[in-house]
Design a protein around this motif. Structure first.
Motif, PDB file in Angstrom:
ATOM      1  N   GLY A  14       0.781  -1.365  -0.014  1.00  0.00           N
ATOM      2  CA  GLY A  14      -0.138  -0.153   0.152  1.00  0.00           C
ATOM      3  C   GLY A  14       0.670   1.230   0.055  1.00  0.00           C
ATOM      4  N   PRO A  15       1.849   1.548   1.082  1.00  0.00           N
ATOM      5  CA  PRO A  15       2.464   2.506   0.904  1.00  0.00           C
ATOM      6  C   PRO A  15       3.338   2.754  -0.391  1.00  0.00           C
ATOM      7  CG  PRO A  15       2.707   1.502   3.153  1.00  0.00           C
ATOM      8  CD  PRO A  15       1.787   0.590   2.225  1.00  0.00           C
ATOM      9  N   VAL A  16       4.077   1.754  -0.799  1.00  0.00           N
ATOM     10  CA  VAL A  16       4.868   1.537  -1.903  1.00  0.00           C
ATOM     11  C   VAL A  16       4.124   2.140  -3.000  1.00  0.00           C
ATOM     12  CG1 VAL A  16       6.409   0.380  -3.297  1.00  0.00           C
ATOM     13  CG2 VAL A  16       6.623   0.281  -1.118  1.00  0.00           C
ATOM     14  N   ALA A  17       2.753   1.411  -3.300  1.00  0.00           N
ATOM     15  CA  ALA A  17       2.061   1.806  -4.546  1.00  0.00           C
ATOM     16  C   ALA A  17       1.760   3.288  -4.557  1.00  0.00           C
ATOM     17  CB  ALA A  17       0.718   0.917  -4.440  1.00  0.00           C
ATOM     18  N   ASP A  18       1.305   4.008  -3.449  1.00  0.00           N
ATOM     19  CA  ASP A  18       1.274   5.533  -3.248  1.00  0.00           C
ATOM     20  C   ASP A  18       2.326   6.118  -3.852  1.00  0.00           C
ATOM     21  OD1 ASP A  18      -1.045   4.930  -2.169  1.00  0.00           O
ATOM     22  OD2 ASP A  18      -0.501   5.147  -0.023  1.00  0.00           O
ATOM     23  N   ILE A  19       3.617   5.661  -3.728  1.00  0.00           N
ATOM     24  CA  ILE A  19       4.854   6.308  -3.924  1.00  0.00           C
ATOM     25  C   ILE A  19       5.121   6.348  -5.703  1.00  0.00           C
ATOM     26  CG2 ILE A  19       7.345   6.452  -3.798  1.00  0.00           C
ATOM     27  CD1 ILE A  19       6.920   5.269  -1.001  1.00  0.00           C
ATOM     28  N   PRO A  88       9.638   9.655   3.568  1.00  0.00           N
ATOM     29  CA  PRO A  88       8.715  10.156   4.665  1.00  0.00           C
ATOM     30  C   PRO A  88       8.003   8.936   5.389  1.00  0.00           C
ATOM     31  CG  PRO A  88       8.370  11.279   2.667  1.00  0.00           C
ATOM     32  CD  PRO A  88       9.241  10.363   2.104  1.00  0.00           C
ATOM     33  N   PRO A  89       7.579   8.828   6.656  1.00  0.00           N
ATOM     34  CA  PRO A  89       6.940   7.641   7.342  1.00  0.00           C
ATOM     35  C   PRO A  89       5.871   7.252   6.786  1.00  0.00           C
ATOM     36  CG  PRO A  89       7.645   9.638   8.862  1.00  0.00           C
ATOM     37  CD  PRO A  89       7.823  10.193   7.515  1.00  0.00           C
ATOM     38  N   ALA A  90       5.447   6.024   6.592  1.00  0.00           N
ATOM     39  CA  ALA A  90       4.557   5.270   5.848  1.00  0.00           C
ATOM     40  C   ALA A  90       3.955   4.393   6.805  1.00  0.00           C
ATOM     41  CB  ALA A  90       4.667   4.863   4.695  1.00  0.00           C
ATOM     42  N   ARG A  91       4.706   3.460   7.326  1.00  0.00           N
ATOM     43  CA  ARG A  91       4.361   2.352   8.166  1.00  0.00           C
ATOM     44  C   ARG A  91       5.276   2.200   8.918  1.00  0.00           C
ATOM     45  NH1 ARG A  91       0.303  -2.006   7.817  1.00  0.00           N
ATOM     46  NH2 ARG A  91       1.022  -3.881   8.947  1.00  0.00           N
ATOM     47  N   THR A  92       5.408   2.505  10.060  1.00  0.00           N
ATOM     48  CA  THR A  92       6.665   2.534  11.101  1.00  0.00           C
ATOM     49  C   THR A  92       6.159   1.181  11.955  1.00  0.00           C
ATOM     50  OG1 THR A  92       6.950   4.756  11.393  1.00  0.00           O
ATOM     51  CG2 THR A  92       7.814   3.495  13.252  1.00  0.00           C
ATOM     52  N   SER A  93       7.156   0.203  11.793  1.00  0.00           N
ATOM     53  CA  SER A  93       7.253  -1.034  12.685  1.00  0.00           C
ATOM     54  C   SER A  93       8.647  -0.837  13.420  1.00  0.00           C
ATOM     55  CB  SER A  93       7.041  -2.002  11.859  1.00  0.00           C
ATOM     56  OG  SER A  93       5.858  -1.999  11.220  1.00  0.00           O
ATOM     57  N   PHE A  94       8.605  -1.933  14.178  1.00  0.00           N
ATOM     58  CA  PHE A  94       9.787  -2.175  15.234  1.00  0.00           C
ATOM     59  C   PHE A  94      10.341  -3.641  15.047  1.00  0.00           C
ATOM     60  CE2 PHE A  94       7.413   1.112  16.833  1.00  0.00           C
ATOM     61  CZ  PHE A  94       8.275   2.244  16.929  1.00  0.00           C
ATOM     62  N   VAL A  95      11.603  -3.947  15.029  1.00  0.00           N
ATOM     63  CA  VAL A  95      12.205  -5.134  15.042  1.00  0.00           C
ATOM     64  C   VAL A  95      12.590  -5.361  16.645  1.00  0.00           C
ATOM     65  CG1 VAL A  95      14.123  -6.760  14.555  1.00  0.00           C
ATOM     66  CG2 VAL A  95      13.075  -5.224  12.632  1.00  0.00           C
ATOM     67  N   VAL A 176       9.501   2.025   5.101  1.00  0.00           N
ATOM     68  CA  VAL A 176       9.624   2.130   3.662  1.00  0.00           C
ATOM     69  C   VAL A 176      11.043   2.911   3.526  1.00  0.00           C
ATOM     70  CG1 VAL A 176       9.080   2.553   1.332  1.00  0.00           C
ATOM     71  CG2 VAL A 176       7.368   1.567   3.254  1.00  0.00           C
ATOM     72  N   CYS A 177      12.000   2.420   2.829  1.00  0.00           N
ATOM     73  CA  CYS A 177      13.223   3.135   2.201  1.00  0.00           C
ATOM     74  C   CYS A 177      13.387   2.890   1.015  1.00  0.00           C
ATOM     75  CB  CYS A 177      14.448   2.834   3.138  1.00  0.00           C
ATOM     76  SG  CYS A 177      15.146   1.385   2.932  1.00  0.00           S
ATOM     77  N   LEU A 193      16.609  11.178  -5.757  1.00  0.00           N
ATOM     78  CA  LEU A 193      17.401  10.567  -4.696  1.00  0.00           C
ATOM     79  C   LEU A 193      18.292  11.750  -3.885  1.00  0.00           C
ATOM     80  CD1 LEU A 193      18.610   7.299  -6.169  1.00  0.00           C
ATOM     81  CD2 LEU A 193      16.976   7.868  -4.341  1.00  0.00           C
ATOM     82  N   PRO A 194      18.847  12.639  -4.730  1.00  0.00           N
ATOM     83  CA  PRO A 194      19.727  13.566  -4.173  1.00  0.00           C
ATOM     84  C   PRO A 194      18.999  14.296  -2.855  1.00  0.00           C
ATOM     85  CG  PRO A 194      20.098  13.901  -6.482  1.00  0.00           C
ATOM     86  CD  PRO A 194      18.776  13.058  -6.214  1.00  0.00           C
ATOM     87  N   THR A 195      17.482  14.387  -2.981  1.00  0.00           N
ATOM     88  CA  THR A 195      16.955  15.145  -1.774  1.00  0.00           C
ATOM     89  C   THR A 195      16.572  14.243  -0.645  1.00  0.00           C
ATOM     90  OG1 THR A 195      14.630  14.664  -2.608  1.00  0.00           O
ATOM     91  CG2 THR A 195      15.842  16.702  -3.483  1.00  0.00           C
ATOM     92  N   LEU A 196      17.084  12.731  -0.597  1.00  0.00           N
ATOM     93  CA  LEU A 196      16.595  11.992   0.394  1.00  0.00           C
ATOM     94  C   LEU A 196      17.806  11.681   1.415  1.00  0.00           C
ATOM     95  CD1 LEU A 196      14.653   9.203  -1.636  1.00  0.00           C
ATOM     96  CD2 LEU A 196      13.752  11.240  -0.517  1.00  0.00           C
TER      97      LEU A 196
END
Length: 237
Positions: A14-19, A88-95, A176-177, A193-196
């Motif tokens: 979902g988040p990647v499809a939006d990108i 930008p944050p889309a789906r923050t999770s934790f390992v 997502v990165c 990419l240079p802006t990220l």
């Protein structure tokens, strides 16, 4: 340019499809079995999220969009750096490391064996443990094994709580990165990419490389890693 992204079955789809939707118009109209899309000079390939760093490193694709956790695992497992760019944050999770409260584990079940080994090596106060690699949900196995623990991905903590598991240490936050093999500078393409910002590896992985152990992090409950807002701790923490 060839861009690899997670397939529709992935939690990150979902988040990647939006990108990528702005560049690859009409994605929602593509046959659900189609894993390839071409628009002008760019091609989009859907694949397993864990395979994306390997595809980038091999040169099979130019850019990958997947989870930071997946990229860190690949870099540590292969002892090969890739360039990770923050989105930008889309789906923050934790390992996280988790187990039953009061248990003295001897086995860790995980989808992240390289991350687990790096973390254990950095935590001088943790005794050696057997690492068993599993794919997919591991909470039931961890709960059933009286000597079991896990290093796994947590989004809400609900599954952990339902299985009587306690989160002890969030190892890293993930989202997502963009991953590339080398810096790519091009105008008018899918991603500027240079802006990220470039993301570093987690601190325990960097300290492992320098031979400096870190102090074990403070214990945290599952509720502490439940995402309560659109933000979250920075990746690589």
């Amino acid at each position: 340019m060839i861009v690899a992204v997670p397939s529709p079955s992935s939690r990150l789809y979902g988040p990647v499809a939006d990108i990528v939707a702005s560049r690859f118009a009409g994605l929602e109209e593509v046959h659900p079995r189609s894993l390839w899309r071409r628009m002008s000079a760019d091609s989009l390939v859907h694949c397993r999220g864990f395979d994306i760093p390997e595809l980038v490193a091999s040169g099979a694709v130019d850019i990958g969009i997947t989870g930071y956790d997946v990229c860190v695992e690949w870099c540590l497992a292969n002892d090969q750096p890739l360039i990770l760019h923050a989105l930008p944050p889309a789906r923050t999770s934790f390992v996280t490391y988790c187990t039953v409260a009061g248990r003295k584990p001897r086995t860790i079940y995980t989808e992240y064996p390289a991350i687990t080994r790096a973390w254990l090596a950095a935590c001088a106060d943790l005794r050696p443990m057997r690492i068993v690699r599993l794919h997919g949900a591991t909470e039931g196995v961890i709960r059933a094994d009286d000597s079991g623990a896990g290093v796994l991905l947590v989004t809400s903590g609900e599954t952990l709580a339902a299985n009587g598991l306690d989160v002890e240490v969030p190892l890293l936050a993930t989202d997502v990165c963009v991953v590339t093999r080398t810096p790519l500078f091009s105008g008018g393409t899918l991603i500027d990419l240079p802006t990220l910002p470039v993301l570093p590896l987690p601190s325990f992985a960097r300290q492992r490389a320098s031979g400096e152990p870190i102090q074990r992090q403070m214990r945290r409950r599952a509720a502490s890693v439940t995402r309560k807002s659109s933000g979250g701790p920075s990746r690589g923490a």
